[in-house]
Design an enzyme around this catalytic site. Structure first.
Site, PDB file in Angstrom:
ATOM      1  N   ASP A  24      53.874  68.649  37.484  1.00  0.00           N
ATOM      2  CA  ASP A  24      54.836  69.546  36.848  1.00  0.00           C
ATOM      3  C   ASP A  24      54.820  69.431  35.328  1.00  0.00           C
ATOM      4  O   ASP A  24      55.100  70.418  34.630  1.00  0.00           O
ATOM      5  CB  ASP A  24      56.246  69.287  37.374  1.00  0.00           C
ATOM      6  CG  ASP A  24      56.495  69.908  38.741  1.00  0.00           C
ATOM      7  OD1 ASP A  24      55.627  70.674  39.212  1.00  0.00           O
ATOM      8  OD2 ASP A  24      57.540  69.617  39.349  1.00  0.00           O
ATOM      9  N   ASP A  53      38.881  46.100  41.499  1.00  0.00           N
ATOM     10  CA  ASP A  53      39.501  45.822  42.793  1.00  0.00           C
ATOM     11  C   ASP A  53      38.456  45.642  43.886  1.00  0.00           C
ATOM     12  O   ASP A  53      38.653  44.847  44.807  1.00  0.00           O
ATOM     13  CB  ASP A  53      40.472  46.943  43.166  1.00  0.00           C
ATOM     14  CG  ASP A  53      41.803  46.808  42.446  1.00  0.00           C
ATOM     15  OD1 ASP A  53      42.530  45.845  42.738  1.00  0.00           O
ATOM     16  OD2 ASP A  53      42.106  47.651  41.592  1.00  0.00           O
ATOM     17  N   HIS A  93      48.134  50.611  35.516  1.00  0.00           N
ATOM     18  CA  HIS A  93      48.119  49.296  34.877  1.00  0.00           C
ATOM     19  C   HIS A  93      48.663  49.342  33.451  1.00  0.00           C
ATOM     20  O   HIS A  93      48.240  48.561  32.591  1.00  0.00           O
ATOM     21  CB  HIS A  93      46.702  48.736  34.887  1.00  0.00           C
ATOM     22  CG  HIS A  93      46.187  48.419  36.257  1.00  0.00           C
ATOM     23  ND1 HIS A  93      46.749  47.453  37.066  1.00  0.00           N
ATOM     24  CD2 HIS A  93      45.161  48.958  36.974  1.00  0.00           C
ATOM     25  CE1 HIS A  93      46.105  47.402  38.216  1.00  0.00           C
ATOM     26  NE2 HIS A  93      45.135  48.300  38.189  1.00  0.00           N
ATOM     27  N   GLU A 145      38.118  51.413  46.433  1.00  0.00           N
ATOM     28  CA  GLU A 145      38.069  50.129  45.725  1.00  0.00           C
ATOM     29  C   GLU A 145      38.342  48.932  46.626  1.00  0.00           C
ATOM     30  O   GLU A 145      38.757  47.874  46.133  1.00  0.00           O
ATOM     31  CB  GLU A 145      39.028  50.150  44.533  1.00  0.00           C
ATOM     32  CG  GLU A 145      40.377  50.743  44.788  1.00  0.00           C
ATOM     33  CD  GLU A 145      41.168  50.963  43.508  1.00  0.00           C
ATOM     34  OE1 GLU A 145      40.836  50.350  42.473  1.00  0.00           O
ATOM     35  OE2 GLU A 145      42.129  51.742  43.538  1.00  0.00           O
TER      36      GLU A 145
END
Length: 255
Positions: free
Chosen positions: A85, A175, A46, A149
């Site tokens: 990575d 959510d 977000h 969620e």
């Protein structure tokens, strides 16, 4: 390789207090890392954060006594690979609803033959090639958390928790509230009950559970239900609340 203290702590049931970060600013991240929290979440779902930004924030935290966790934008194998990575070791995958999605998340953080993570011998995670044992030891120090969620995910919670490679489960209140028909209202009694029941079920399944909320009363309830790693606030609204409070305290200067 440096031991992942966060992964060890939650596996042993030791409570860990975290802070949620949405601000794309390494200096703010570094400041937060010095406050004494056990872990910090760097959010890419977000926010406008991306892999270069996350790497800069991880570098800012490298001298801090805190464990960073990174949330990718979604269950995206390529994005997870890049985050690993650049040095992320604790990964929080949002919106996992099925066993198959949990299995894909687990595969994304493990090298073949157990998983599908791509191999790079000169990444930041490998010390730019200075850690020859990284490929055989990396998964031991990577912690994979999946977010529960939705109503569908709650219905399959025990099955998801049983997927090999899942190190913990996190209840996402916003959510979940929307999925249960109460968007924007995680304090609704039905949502509250689903959250605390979900936390208790995760604990009963033998896995560590996580949660985020600035609501102190709700935090107390989820900790009583068995929550292990708890994010207690978010940097951006913390800044907003502080700025508004100072404004209110000084408005009388204008007469």
């Amino acid at each position: 390789m440096k031991e992942n203290r966060f992964k060890r702590a939650i596996a042993e049931g030791r409570p860990q207090i975290g802070i949620w970060s949405m601000m794309r600013e390494p200096m703010v991240t570094e400041m937060l890392g010095q406050l004494g929290y056990d872990w910090i979440l760097l959010d890419c779902e977000h926010t406008p954060n991306d892999e270069p930004g996350v790497m800069a924030m991880l570098q800012a935290l490298s001298a801090c006594d805190i464990e960073p966790m990174v949330r990718p934008s979604c269950l995206n194998v390529a994005e997870i690979k890049r985050l690993l990575d650049v040095g992320a070791r604790n990964i929080l995958v949002p919106y996992v609803q099925t066993v198959e999605e949990a299995e894909l998340a687990a595969a994304a953080v493990a090298y073949p033959p157990e998983g599908i993570r791509g191999v790079s011998s000169v990444s930041r995670a490998t010390g730019f090639g200075a850690e020859p044992g990284y490929f055989t030891k990396a998964r031991e120090e990577i912690c994979l958390i999946v977010q529960i969620e939705t109503r569908e995910a709650l219905d399959r919670l025990e099955e998801i928790a049983a997927v090999p490679g899942i190190d913990g489960l996190f209840i996402g209140p916003a959510d979940l509230a929307a999925s249960l028909g109460h968007p924007g209202n995680p304090k609704h009694p039905e949502v509250h009950a689903a959250i605390t029941d979900g936390i208790a079920r995760i604990r009963a399944a033998g896995k560590p559970s996580g949660f985020l909320s600035p609501d102190q009363a709700l935090l107390e309830d989820v900790v009583k239900a068995g929550c292990t790693f708890t994010a207690v606030d978010i940097d951006l609204p913390l800044l907003r609340r502080g700025a508004l409070a100072r404004l209110e305290a000084c408005k009388h200067f204008k007469g």
